[in-house]
Each structure stands twice: as structure tokens, then as C-alpha cells.
Enzyme design. Structure first.
Site, PDB file in Angstrom:
ATOM      1  N   LYS A  99       2.676  11.970 -10.919  1.00 21.47           N
ATOM      2  CA  LYS A  99       1.838  11.133 -11.783  1.00 21.47           C
ATOM      3  C   LYS A  99       2.593   9.840 -12.051  1.00 21.47           C
ATOM      4  O   LYS A  99       3.697   9.876 -12.613  1.00 21.47           O
ATOM      5  CB  LYS A  99       1.542  11.842 -13.106  1.00 21.47           C
TER       6      LYS A  99
ATOM      7  N   GLU B  45      -4.599  18.230 -10.735  1.00 16.81           N
ATOM      8  CA  GLU B  45      -5.018  18.760 -12.049  1.00 16.81           C
ATOM      9  C   GLU B  45      -6.514  19.055 -12.105  1.00 16.81           C
ATOM     10  O   GLU B  45      -7.220  18.623 -13.012  1.00 16.81           O
ATOM     11  CB  GLU B  45      -4.604  17.798 -13.183  1.00 16.81           C
TER      12      GLU B  45
ATOM     13  N   GLU C 200       9.742  20.218 -24.138  1.00 12.84           N
ATOM     14  CA  GLU C 200       9.041  20.437 -22.860  1.00 12.84           C
ATOM     15  C   GLU C 200       9.655  21.623 -22.117  1.00 12.84           C
ATOM     16  O   GLU C 200       8.962  22.361 -21.417  1.00 12.84           O
ATOM     17  CB  GLU C 200       9.091  19.178 -21.988  1.00 12.84           C
TER      18      GLU C 200
ATOM     19  N   ASN D 222      -0.389  20.999 -20.243  1.00 18.38           N
ATOM     20  CA  ASN D 222      -0.747  20.218 -21.435  1.00 18.38           C
ATOM     21  C   ASN D 222      -0.701  21.052 -22.710  1.00 18.38           C
ATOM     22  O   ASN D 222      -1.242  20.647 -23.747  1.00 18.38           O
ATOM     23  CB  ASN D 222      -2.149  19.605 -21.259  1.00 18.38           C
TER      24      ASN D 222
ATOM     25  N   ARG E  50       0.827  -1.236   0.000  1.00 19.50           N
ATOM     26  CA  ARG E  50       0.000   0.000   0.000  1.00 19.50           C
ATOM     27  C   ARG E  50       0.848   1.267   0.000  1.00 19.50           C
ATOM     28  O   ARG E  50       0.424   2.321   0.455  1.00 19.50           O
ATOM     29  CB  ARG E  50      -0.963   0.024   1.183  1.00 19.50           C
TER      30      ARG E  50
ATOM     31  N   LYS F  43       7.233  23.920 -12.408  1.00 22.85           N
ATOM     32  CA  LYS F  43       6.366  22.757 -12.170  1.00 22.85           C
ATOM     33  C   LYS F  43       6.039  22.621 -10.689  1.00 22.85           C
ATOM     34  O   LYS F  43       4.907  22.309 -10.308  1.00 22.85           O
ATOM     35  CB  LYS F  43       7.003  21.473 -12.721  1.00 22.85           C
TER      36      LYS F  43
ATOM     37  N   ARG G 150      -2.974  23.069 -13.267  1.00 27.84           N
ATOM     38  CA  ARG G 150      -1.978  22.108 -13.774  1.00 27.84           C
ATOM     39  C   ARG G 150      -2.216  21.761 -15.245  1.00 27.84           C
ATOM     40  O   ARG G 150      -1.278  21.389 -15.957  1.00 27.84           O
ATOM     41  CB  ARG G 150      -1.964  20.846 -12.897  1.00 27.84           C
TER      42      ARG G 150
ATOM     43  N   HIS H  33       7.705  11.893 -28.099  1.00 28.94           N
ATOM     44  CA  HIS H  33       6.695  12.733 -27.454  1.00 28.94           C
ATOM     45  C   HIS H  33       6.974  14.221 -27.697  1.00 28.94           C
ATOM     46  O   HIS H  33       6.097  14.964 -28.157  1.00 28.94           O
ATOM     47  CB  HIS H  33       6.685  12.414 -25.953  1.00 28.94           C
TER      48      HIS H  33
ATOM     49  N   HIS I 245      -0.371  19.533 -26.168  1.00 25.84           N
ATOM     50  CA  HIS I 245      -0.621  18.106 -26.037  1.00 25.84           C
ATOM     51  C   HIS I 245      -1.915  17.651 -26.719  1.00 25.84           C
ATOM     52  O   HIS I 245      -2.051  16.469 -27.006  1.00 25.84           O
ATOM     53  CB  HIS I 245      -0.630  17.706 -24.553  1.00 25.84           C
TER      54      HIS I 245
ATOM     55  N   HIS J 203      -0.695  14.659 -28.637  1.00 28.38           N
ATOM     56  CA  HIS J 203      -1.125  13.297 -28.271  1.00 28.38           C
ATOM     57  C   HIS J 203      -1.852  12.619 -29.420  1.00 28.38           C
ATOM     58  O   HIS J 203      -1.691  11.421 -29.648  1.00 28.38           O
ATOM     59  CB  HIS J 203      -2.054  13.345 -27.058  1.00 28.38           C
TER      60      HIS J 203
HETATM   61  P1  NAD Z   1      12.161   6.872 -21.943  1.00 32.89           P
HETATM   62  O1  NAD Z   1      12.064   6.665 -20.507  1.00 32.89           O
HETATM   63  O2  NAD Z   1      11.663   5.800 -22.850  1.00 32.89           O
HETATM   64  O3  NAD Z   1      13.671   7.218 -22.325  1.00 32.89           O
HETATM   65  C1  NAD Z   1      13.996   7.454 -23.678  1.00 32.89           C
HETATM   66  C2  NAD Z   1      15.159   6.563 -24.149  1.00 32.89           C
HETATM   67  O4  NAD Z   1      16.379   7.063 -23.614  1.00 32.89           O
HETATM   68  C3  NAD Z   1      15.047   5.112 -23.669  1.00 32.89           C
HETATM   69  O5  NAD Z   1      15.547   4.299 -24.703  1.00 32.89           O
HETATM   70  C4  NAD Z   1      16.012   5.072 -22.486  1.00 32.89           C
HETATM   71  O6  NAD Z   1      16.534   3.791 -22.263  1.00 32.89           O
HETATM   72  C5  NAD Z   1      17.086   6.034 -22.926  1.00 32.89           C
HETATM   73  N1  NAD Z   1      17.806   6.712 -21.852  1.00 32.89           N
HETATM   74  C6  NAD Z   1      17.289   7.283 -20.749  1.00 32.89           C
HETATM   75  N2  NAD Z   1      18.234   7.949 -20.083  1.00 32.89           N
HETATM   76  C7  NAD Z   1      19.387   7.784 -20.768  1.00 32.89           C
HETATM   77  C8  NAD Z   1      20.711   8.258 -20.580  1.00 32.89           C
HETATM   78  N3  NAD Z   1      21.020   9.096 -19.589  1.00 32.89           N
HETATM   79  N4  NAD Z   1      21.659   7.868 -21.451  1.00 32.89           N
HETATM   80  C9  NAD Z   1      21.323   7.051 -22.499  1.00 32.89           C
HETATM   81  N5  NAD Z   1      20.085   6.615 -22.753  1.00 32.89           N
HETATM   82  C10 NAD Z   1      19.123   6.985 -21.887  1.00 32.89           C
HETATM   83  O7  NAD Z   1      11.396   8.202 -22.415  1.00 32.89           O
HETATM   84  P2  NAD Z   1      11.167   9.618 -21.736  1.00 32.89           P
HETATM   85  O8  NAD Z   1      11.016  10.552 -22.868  1.00 32.89           O
HETATM   86  O9  NAD Z   1      12.148   9.912 -20.674  1.00 32.89           O
HETATM   87  O10 NAD Z   1       9.755   9.426 -21.018  1.00 32.89           O
HETATM   88  C11 NAD Z   1       8.584   9.178 -21.754  1.00 32.89           C
HETATM   89  C12 NAD Z   1       7.557   8.638 -20.808  1.00 32.89           C
HETATM   90  O11 NAD Z   1       7.313   9.600 -19.780  1.00 32.89           O
HETATM   91  C13 NAD Z   1       6.209   8.361 -21.448  1.00 32.89           C
HETATM   92  O12 NAD Z   1       5.738   7.104 -21.026  1.00 32.89           O
HETATM   93  C14 NAD Z   1       5.302   9.460 -20.913  1.00 32.89           C
HETATM   94  O13 NAD Z   1       3.953   9.050 -20.801  1.00 32.89           O
HETATM   95  C15 NAD Z   1       5.921   9.688 -19.556  1.00 32.89           C
HETATM   96  N6  NAD Z   1       5.645  11.012 -18.970  1.00 32.89           N
HETATM   97  C16 NAD Z   1       5.218  11.058 -17.699  1.00 32.89           C
HETATM   98  C17 NAD Z   1       4.959  12.276 -17.091  1.00 32.89           C
HETATM   99  C18 NAD Z   1       4.542  12.327 -15.661  1.00 32.89           C
HETATM  100  O14 NAD Z   1       4.180  13.409 -15.190  1.00 32.89           O
HETATM  101  N7  NAD Z   1       4.591  11.215 -14.944  1.00 32.89           N
HETATM  102  C19 NAD Z   1       5.170  13.456 -17.806  1.00 32.89           C
HETATM  103  C20 NAD Z   1       5.621  13.379 -19.118  1.00 32.89           C
HETATM  104  C21 NAD Z   1       5.861  12.140 -19.696  1.00 32.89           C
HETATM  105  N1  GLY Z   2       3.240  16.330 -17.580  1.00 29.09           N
HETATM  106  C1  GLY Z   2       2.196  17.164 -17.104  1.00 29.09           C
HETATM  107  C2  GLY Z   2       1.902  17.009 -15.651  1.00 29.09           C
HETATM  108  O1  GLY Z   2       2.645  16.420 -14.912  1.00 29.09           O
HETATM  109  O2  GLY Z   2       0.915  17.492 -15.215  1.00 29.09           O
END
Ligand code: NAD
Ligand code: GLY
Length: 370
Positions: free
Chosen positions: A151, A245, A193, A253, A129, A235, A249, A273, A256, A260
Site C-alpha cells: 500500500k 483487500e 500493531e 484493520n 510508470r 502479514k 486482509r 497511530h 482501526h 482512525h
Molecule cells: P513516521 O514515519 O512518521 O515515523 C515516526 C517518527 O519517527 C518520525 O519522526 C521519524 O522521523 C522518526 N523515526 C523513524 N525511524 C527512526 C529511527 N530509527 N530513529 C529515530 N527516529 C526515527 O511514522 P510511522 O509510525 O513509522 O508511520 C506512520 C505512517 O505509516 C502513517 O502515514 C500511516 O498512514 C502509514 N501506514 C502505512 C501502512 C501501509 O500499509 N502502507 C500501514 C500502516 C501505517
Molecule cells: N496496514 C494494513 C494493511 O496493510 O492492510
């Protein structure tokens, strides 16, 4: 605006009452993990969740640094890439945890990009939990966005982020050194971003980016640390005011709604993205000129900065307008099929609008995107 010095780490506080936490930004932080984790009073055992690209680069250094402080960790890795943000991987990792002798004082560290952060956070939120969660982001997107704000979750075959929760980390360790190994395309995608934060909330930061974007893209540590700090401050402020949100917040977006939809139309393949968000922001800025009073000159400044950063600003011909509209209506941000757009009144000030009509979208699409 003065640049952040890299000597001492910078701290940004996310104010959420008893769930408040620090984002520590700087260089050489992985090696200092035990000292920086100490105020959290963690248990002596935890897990590091990482992926198959990041693990070989950084997990041993993090594990050794924690061991030197008397903290033992097990490394759990998943294949790199979006498909790992799944219930299947979550289940695999969760079923492994009981055999590791973890208890309620144990913790989960996410070492990686947004995929690892969202997945590991989901595990931390649900195991027993909820156990302590620490984010160690390694992509620019994760440093400025996904590691902050709580998130967490996974995707379903029917859509992205359909299962999850809000679960704040206890600490974000933002070591900008990790960006040295990030592929160029991922860096530029994350930079979209960064630009977004300036566009929606801070015109001075936007102007700083116009002057200094090349230093950030060259990964100069002081420029990167400064950009990350500004984004995290924005942020943190927004999340402190609207954690779940319900209003403010949503301005994060920006870009987006269209972005998206484009990602969904290509099944999240071949388009990162930030690349989609870049086109979405430019589109939204043109809508903003028509509907929200943004000046033509400021819209051009936004699109010019995106282009100068190597990002696309116009949907290519593979995006048919009717299919885009359909995909936008299916997005979970739409309400009763009504589209929600974040529009700019000026650089640094955004509003959420449900008043954008199909005719507005068609006009912008036809006039500006072809
Ligand atoms: P990712 O985590 O897939 O990383 C991108 C690529 O880079 C991967 O192949 C990874 O292995 C590689 N990588 C990461 N760090 C590295 C480093 N230092 N050196 C070499 N390679 C490296 O993608 P991302 O763009 O970081 O994240 C995308 C995800 O984040 C999506 O699933 C999206 O929905 C999510 N997201 C979440 C939030 C949130 O608020 N939680 C906000 C925006 C996006
Ligand atoms: N990525 C947008 C948020 O965290 O609200």
C-alpha cells in the site's frame, strides 16, 4: 515458540507470483546492502528517500554500503512527520528525478518509517510508470506493517491515504538495529500493531508476547527480530491470499474503526497511530465479547497486555461518543455509512462484521469505557 537467532538474517517470502519478494530480517543489514540488493539486478543509479530525523542517522551508511557495491545513489529528504505524506512533497521529489539521469532500471529506496515508505513507494509507482522499489523500514510500525504489502500513497487535505496505489517492493530490508534510535513513544505505538497480529491471527504468538513483551520493549535484538519475523509471516500470508483487500486482509484493520476516528477527531495531533489503535482494539474486544463469542477472559488478556506495554486502553473524556460515531461513518472503511468492525471470536481468530449497531457501540462505550 523458539526465539529467532540474530546470527544469520531470517527471510520471509511474500508470495505474489512473479511479484514475489523477500523480507530480510536481522542486524547489521544496512552495511550489507550491496550484497543483499545484488539478486535484484538493479541499475547503477537510484535514489534514497528519507526524512530529516532518519537521514542524519542512517543515510550515509546506506549510501556508502551501496557505493562499495558500485551503486550510486542520490539522497532526497523530506521534513519528518505526517504532513510530508503529501502531493506537494511527492511533486517536489518527482520533479527532481529527471535531472538525476535515472532510467527504467533505476530504483527508489525508502529509508524511514511509514511516512517515508508510503511517499517513496508512491513515487516509485508513478515515475516512468513504475521503477523498482525497495523498503528499508526504521520504525517498529514500518518493520511489521507498512513496509510489507504494497500500500503506497499520500494524504489529501480531506483525508488520509486518499491518493495511492498497490505497488509491491522488490525487497524489504528489515534491519532491527535501526530501532536503537527510535523514540520510546514511537516504539510503544508500533508495539500496538505487533499485539494486533497475535490477536487477529496467531494465539501462540500472542502468548509469546505476553511472556516476552518486556524484552521486545527493551529492544533486545533476538526478541525484536523474532517479533518482527512473526508479524511479517502473518502479514505475508494474508497479503499473498488477498493482496487488494477484498476480504481477508481487512482483519488487519482490527482496532482501526474506533482508532482512525479518534485520530481524525484530534486532527492527527498529539495521538500516535498505535496509541489510537490500542484503545480501538480494546473497544473492539469488548464488542467481540458481546457479539462474536470472545470470552471475557481473553478480552481482559488483550487489554492487560496493551496496558502492560504502556498503551492506553480507554478513550479519554475528550472523545464524545456521538462525535466518534460520526467520524467512524466518514471513514473510508465504512460502506454506505455502515460501520465495519473487525471482531475476535477468540484470540487468534478474527471476523469482519457490518452488524454492529449504534446501540451496541453506546453500550460498550458507556459500560466499559467510563
Ligand atoms: P513516521 O514515519 O512518521 O515515523 C515516526 C517518527 O519517527 C518520525 O519522526 C521519524 O522521523 C522518526 N523515526 C523513524 N525511524 C527512526 C529511527 N530509527 N530513529 C529515530 N527516529 C526515527 O511514522 P510511522 O509510525 O513509522 O508511520 C506512520 C505512517 O505509516 C502513517 O502515514 C500511516 O498512514 C502509514 N501506514 C502505512 C501502512 C501501509 O500499509 N502502507 C500501514 C500502516 C501505517
Ligand atoms: N496496514 C494494513 C494493511 O496493510 O492492510
Amino acid at each position: 515458540m523458539a526465539s529467532t537467532l540474530t546470527g544469520a538474517p531470517q527471510r520471509v517470502r511474500v508470495e505474489l507470483g512473479e511479484r514475489s519478494y523477500d523480507i530480510i530480517i536481522g542486524t547489521g543489514l544496512l552495511a550489507r546492502a550491496a550484497e543483499l540488493f545484488k539478486p535484484l539486478k538493479l541499475g547503477k543509479r537510484g535514489v534514497i528517500v528519507t526524512d530529516s530525523n532518519v537521514g542524519p542517522l542512517y543515510d550515509a551508511a546506506l549510501q556508502q554500503a551501496l557505493r562499495a557495491g558500485g551503486i550510486e545513489t542520490e539522497i532526497l529528504d523530506v521534513p519528518a512527520g505526517e504532513p510530508s505524506k503529501s502531493l506537494r512533497q511527492a511533486n517536489r521529489l518527482l520533479e527532481h528525478l529527471p535531472s538525476l539521469g535515472l532510467d527504467r532500471r533505476s530504483f527508489v529506496v525508502a529509508l524511514g518509517g511509514g511516512v517515508v515508505g508510503d511517499l517513496a513507494g508512491f513515487i516509485a509507482a508513478t515515475y516512468l510508470r513504475g521503477i523498482t522499489f525497495v523498503q528499508v523500514p526504521t520504525t517498529l510500525l514500518a518493520l511489521v506493517d507498512s513496509s510489507v504489502g504494497g500500500k503506497v500513497g499520500v494524504n489529501l487535505p480531506q483525508g488520509k491515504n486518499l491518493v495511492g496505489s498497490f505497488y509491491q517492493p522488490r525487497l524489504v530490508l528489515a534491519d532491527v538495529d535501526t530501532l536503537k534510535s527510535l523514540p520510546e513513544r514511537e516504539l510503544r505505538s508500533g508495539f500496538a500493531e505487533v499485539i494486533k497480529y497475535g490477536a487477529v491471527r496467531d494465539a501462540k504468538f500472542f502468548a509469546w508476547l505476553e511472556r516476552e513483551y518486556q524484552r521486545v520493549l527493551r529492544r533486545e535484538p533476538d526478541a525484536v527480530a523474532h517479533a518482527v519475523r512473526c508479524c511479517c509471516e502473518i502479514k505475508a500470508d494474508i497479503v499473498s491470499k488477498d493482496e487488494h483487500e477484498s476480504g481477508l486482509r481487512a482483519i488487519l484493520n482490527f482496532g482501526h474503526t474506533v482508532g482512525h476516528a479518534m485520530e481524525a477527531l484530534v486532527d492527527y495531533e498529539g495521538l500516535l497511530h498505535g496509541e489510537a489503535i490500542s484503545m480501538g482494539m480494546c473497544f473492539a474486544s469488548k464488542l467481540s465479547v458481546k457479539l462474536a463469542g470472545l470470552s471475557e477472559a481473553e478480552s481482559k488478556r488483550l487489554c492487560a497486555l496493551l496496558e502492560a506495554s504502556g498503551l492506553s486502553t480507554r478513550p479519554t473524556e475528550k472523545f464524545d461518543m456521538n462525535r466518534l460515531l460520526e467520524a467512524m461513518r466518514l471513514d473510508k472503511k465504512a460502506r454506505n455509512g455502515k460501520l465495519r468492525f473487525v471482531l475476535l471470536k477468540r484470540l487468534g481468530e478474527a471476523v469482519v462484521s457490518e452488524a454492529v449497531t449504534d446501540a451496541d457501540i453506546e453500550e460498550v462505550f458507556n459500560v466499559c469505557c467510563r
